[in-house]
Design an enzyme around this catalytic site. Structure first.
Site, short mmCIF file in Angstrom:
data_model
loop_
_atom_site.label_atom_id
_atom_site.label_comp_id
_atom_site.label_asym_id
_atom_site.label_seq_id
_atom_site.Cartn_x
_atom_site.Cartn_y
_atom_site.Cartn_z
N GLU A 102 -8.67 24.90 2.25
CA GLU A 102 -7.97 24.59 3.53
C GLU A 102 -8.66 23.17 3.83
O GLU A 102 -9.77 22.88 3.68
CB GLU A 102 -8.47 25.51 4.60
N ASP A 103 -7.89 22.53 4.48
CA ASP A 103 -8.45 21.18 5.05
C ASP A 103 -9.35 21.44 6.19
O ASP A 103 -10.20 20.62 6.01
CB ASP A 103 -6.96 20.13 5.34
N ASP A 106 -9.82 25.01 12.61
CA ASP A 106 -9.94 24.58 14.16
C ASP A 106 -10.23 25.64 14.93
O ASP A 106 -11.02 26.27 15.30
CB ASP A 106 -8.58 23.73 14.37
N PHE A 155 -9.54 14.85 17.18
CA PHE A 155 -8.16 15.03 16.48
C PHE A 155 -8.38 13.84 15.30
O PHE A 155 -8.84 12.87 15.70
CB PHE A 155 -7.03 14.78 17.12
N ARG A 168 -1.36 10.73 5.35
CA ARG A 168 -2.28 11.80 4.58
C ARG A 168 -2.85 10.97 3.38
O ARG A 168 -3.88 11.90 2.86
CB ARG A 168 -1.36 12.85 4.00
P1 IMP Z 1 -6.15 26.59 13.57
O1 IMP Z 1 -5.13 27.63 12.85
O2 IMP Z 1 -6.09 26.11 14.64
O3 IMP Z 1 -7.54 26.83 12.61
O4 IMP Z 1 -5.52 25.35 13.00
C1 IMP Z 1 -5.76 24.78 11.67
C2 IMP Z 1 -4.42 23.90 11.03
O5 IMP Z 1 -4.26 22.87 12.35
C3 IMP Z 1 -5.04 22.93 10.08
O6 IMP Z 1 -4.76 23.56 8.93
C4 IMP Z 1 -4.36 21.65 10.30
O7 IMP Z 1 -3.02 21.68 9.79
C5 IMP Z 1 -4.15 21.59 11.79
N1 IMP Z 1 -5.21 20.86 12.34
C6 IMP Z 1 -6.24 21.12 13.22
N2 IMP Z 1 -7.14 20.27 13.55
C7 IMP Z 1 -6.34 19.08 13.12
C8 IMP Z 1 -6.79 17.46 13.39
O8 IMP Z 1 -7.67 17.27 13.90
N3 IMP Z 1 -5.99 16.80 12.67
C9 IMP Z 1 -4.76 17.31 11.91
N4 IMP Z 1 -4.48 18.36 11.69
C10 IMP Z 1 -5.18 19.34 12.28
MG MG Z 2 -3.47 22.73 7.27
#
Ligand code: IMP
Ligand code: MG
Length: 186
Positions: A102-103, A106, A155, A168
């Site tokens: 995963e990238d 959050d 962010f 990206r």
């Molecule tokens: P989560 O479900 O809140 O953990 O969200 C994870 C996904 O939200 C990641 O795979 C990203 O695609 C997106 N995301 C969360 N924070 C960021 C950020 O700071 N920049 C860009 N994408 C983000």
């Molecule tokens: Mg993602």
């Protein structure tokens, strides 16, 4: 939005730091899976750069697959807690050693839902490798087996992560300059 430099508040992780840490993660993963095959699953699209760099440092036999999920609407950045499978895996994972790539984690909702789904397919093992982690934002607990960097609640974009689908391709991770770019729902 022609020049990314106007959108950068701060470079949080430089290209050099990223590449050095990814090499370390690759070596650690190779050690942990010595003598075994490993199936890497990349969550599209943000994890693509990380996957392709990470896999070059893995020395055990690997296969790869992709899946796309959406938890963020086109105009919102808050995770809803609901994840939709937009593109499913093309191969079976039953009995395999699976590592999710995963990238960023959050709120944790995306990875938690993906783990729940993949567990129903009975992999031999299922672990998580994330490049970035925002611990302050966590709403649901998720096990992280490999993590590149913990970052503050900002962010970020670059190295796979987008600002409205752009940038990206930047080789580093930057935080957004909120004077120049307003994330719609942060
Ligand atoms: P989560 O479900 O809140 O953990 O969200 C994870 C996904 O939200 C990641 O795979 C990203 O695609 C997106 N995301 C969360 N924070 C960021 C950020 O700071 N920049 C860009 N994408 C983000
Ligand atoms: Mg993602």
């Amino acid at each position: 939005m022609d020049d990314y430099r106007e959108l950068v508040s701060e470079i949080l992780v430089t290209e050099e730091a990223l590449q050095a840490r990814i090499a370390e993660l690759g070596r650690e993963i190779s050690k942990d899976y010595t003598g075994q095959d490993l199936h890497l699953i990349c969550i599209l699209r943000g994890g693509v750069l990380f996957l392709t760099d990470l896999m070059r440092f893995i020395t055990v036999p690997i296969t790869i697959d992709f899946m796309a999920v959406s938890s963020y609407g086109a105009t919102q950045r808050q995770s809803t807690g609901q994840v939709r499978i937009a593109y499913d895996l093309q191969s079976e994972i039953q009995g395999r050693n699976v590592l999710l790539v995963e990238d960023i984690i959050d709120s944790g909702y995306t990875i938690a839902s993906v783990l729940e789904l993949l567990n129903t397919r009975h992999p031999h093992s299922l672990r998580v490798c994330t490049l970035l982690n925002k611990p302050e934002r966590r709403e649901v607990e998720v096990p992280i087996d490999y993590c590149g960097f913990d970052i503050p609640n900002k962010f970020v974009f670059g190295y796979g992560l987008d600002l409205d689908e752009y940038w990206r391709n930047l080789p580093f991770i930057a935080s957004v300059n909120l004077d120049r770019y307003q994330p719609p729902e942060e």
